[in-house]
Design an enzyme around this catalytic site. Structure first.
Site, PDB file in Angstrom:
ATOM      1  N   GLY A  33       0.841  -1.202   0.000  1.00  0.00           N
ATOM      2  CA  GLY A  33       0.000   0.000   0.000  1.00  0.00           C
ATOM      3  C   GLY A  33       0.873   1.247   0.000  1.00  0.00           C
ATOM      4  O   GLY A  33       0.679   2.165  -0.801  1.00  0.00           O
ATOM      5  N   HIS A  34       1.851   1.277   0.910  1.00  0.00           N
ATOM      6  CA  HIS A  34       2.782   2.413   0.957  1.00  0.00           C
ATOM      7  C   HIS A  34       3.535   2.529  -0.372  1.00  0.00           C
ATOM      8  O   HIS A  34       3.734   3.621  -0.901  1.00  0.00           O
ATOM      9  CB  HIS A  34       3.824   2.215   2.061  1.00  0.00           C
ATOM     10  CG  HIS A  34       3.258   2.147   3.454  1.00  0.00           C
ATOM     11  ND1 HIS A  34       3.371   1.028   4.242  1.00  0.00           N
ATOM     12  CD2 HIS A  34       2.603   3.061   4.196  1.00  0.00           C
ATOM     13  CE1 HIS A  34       2.794   1.254   5.422  1.00  0.00           C
ATOM     14  NE2 HIS A  34       2.331   2.479   5.420  1.00  0.00           N
TER      15      HIS A  34
END
Ligand code: AMP
Length: 277
Positions: A33-34
């Site tokens: 996600g990051h």
């Protein structure tokens, strides 16, 4: 890739950068996600700065500040591979030295969802992001839809304070079975992990009903609740349907709306959402 820990070094480094600067604030323990935010910044800007800072002021007294997962070496490797140019990794004492006394607070956008359940959380988030924006002076800020209320509150802060930052909200990255990626997923035991898929299932169910024409909030929420409650270890903290812009609850969907929920599995609190439009 360079790791910068001191605020003055970061300011000096930033002053020497040419072109646009994409900034990805994180609390570390990086996952895909990051990295999707880093990828977007990499594509759209000339320099990519990511920060790793577990911000104490956004945690409540009984929350997981001390146990929040941390692994700087692993993060460093992942950030470098993803194309980060600079990691800003400041110290708690430098960000909040003795005598620190200033905070930024939201007005209204925190009345519902996580804002209602985590008093002071968004005061901590807004304060740290404004501080990081002032140190890094990005041209572009990258945030995840995963934390939709946070993204909306920060977008509003940028507008209200005339900050010269273009804000980007990137889609939710999920595990193969649908669970939204989160640093907190490591808290789940195998049974809770299995049950946690009901969150994304409930969200998909609502999306399907919405696409088929259902606009009644009560009906959509009740279907989602039922789906989540089928799992024995789930405990709903909130599940709400709100207007995308005001984050106020709505009875019928007539405009862009958000279905957002927070659910406990054991001691672990997970959030998820979808935008309906
Ligand atoms: P955190 O480290 O949890 O504070 O998250 C840092 C940034 O990554 C925030 O803008 C989050 O919204 C974003 N983020 C976290 N999880 C995801 C995900 N599964 N998909 C996309 N963005 C995410």
């Amino acid at each position: 890739m360079h790791v910068i820990s001191s605020i003055s070094d970061m300011i000096e480094t930033r002053n020497a950068l040419k072109g646009s600067v994409g900034f990805v604030p994180t609390m570390g323990y990086l996952h895909r996600g990051h990295l999707s935010l880093v990828e977007a910044a990499r594509k759209q800007t000339d320099n990519v700065v990511a920060s790793i800072f577990v911000n104490p002021t956004q945690f409540g007294p009984n929350e997981d500040l001390d146990s929040y997962p941390r692994n700087f070496e692993r993060d460093e490797k992942m950030a470098e591979e993803a194309g980060v140019d600079f990691i800003f990794y400041p110290d708690k004492q430098d960000m909040y030295p003795e005598g620190y006394a200033s905070y930024v607070v939201p007005e209204g956008l925190d009345n519902h969802l996580c804002g209602a359940k985590r008093p002071g959380h968004f005061r901590g988030v807004m304060t740290i992001v404004l501080k990081l924006f002032n140190i890094i002076r990005p041209t572009d800020g990258y945030f995840g839809q995963k934390d939709i209320q946070q993204a909306r509150i920060l977008e509003q802060m940028v507008t209200d304070f005339h900050l010269p930052v273009r804000m980007h909200i990137e889609p939710i990255v999920r595990e193969r079975d649908g669970l939204a990626m989160s640093s907190r997923n490591v808290y789940l035991n195998p049974d809770e992990r299995k049950q946690s898929v009901c969150l994304s299932r409930a969200i998909r169910l609502v999306e399907t009903r919405f696409r088929a024409g259902q606009r009644d909030t009560a009906v959509l929420l009740s279907e989602a609740e039922k789906e989540i409650q089928r799992q024995a270890s789930s405990k709903i903290d909130y599940i709400e349907l709100v207007d995308y812009h005001t984050l106020e609850p709505i009875h019928r969907i007539t405009d862009r709306a958000v279905l957002a929920c927070a659910v406990y599995f054991g001691h672990t609190r997970l959030i998820d959402n979808t935008i309906l439009e």
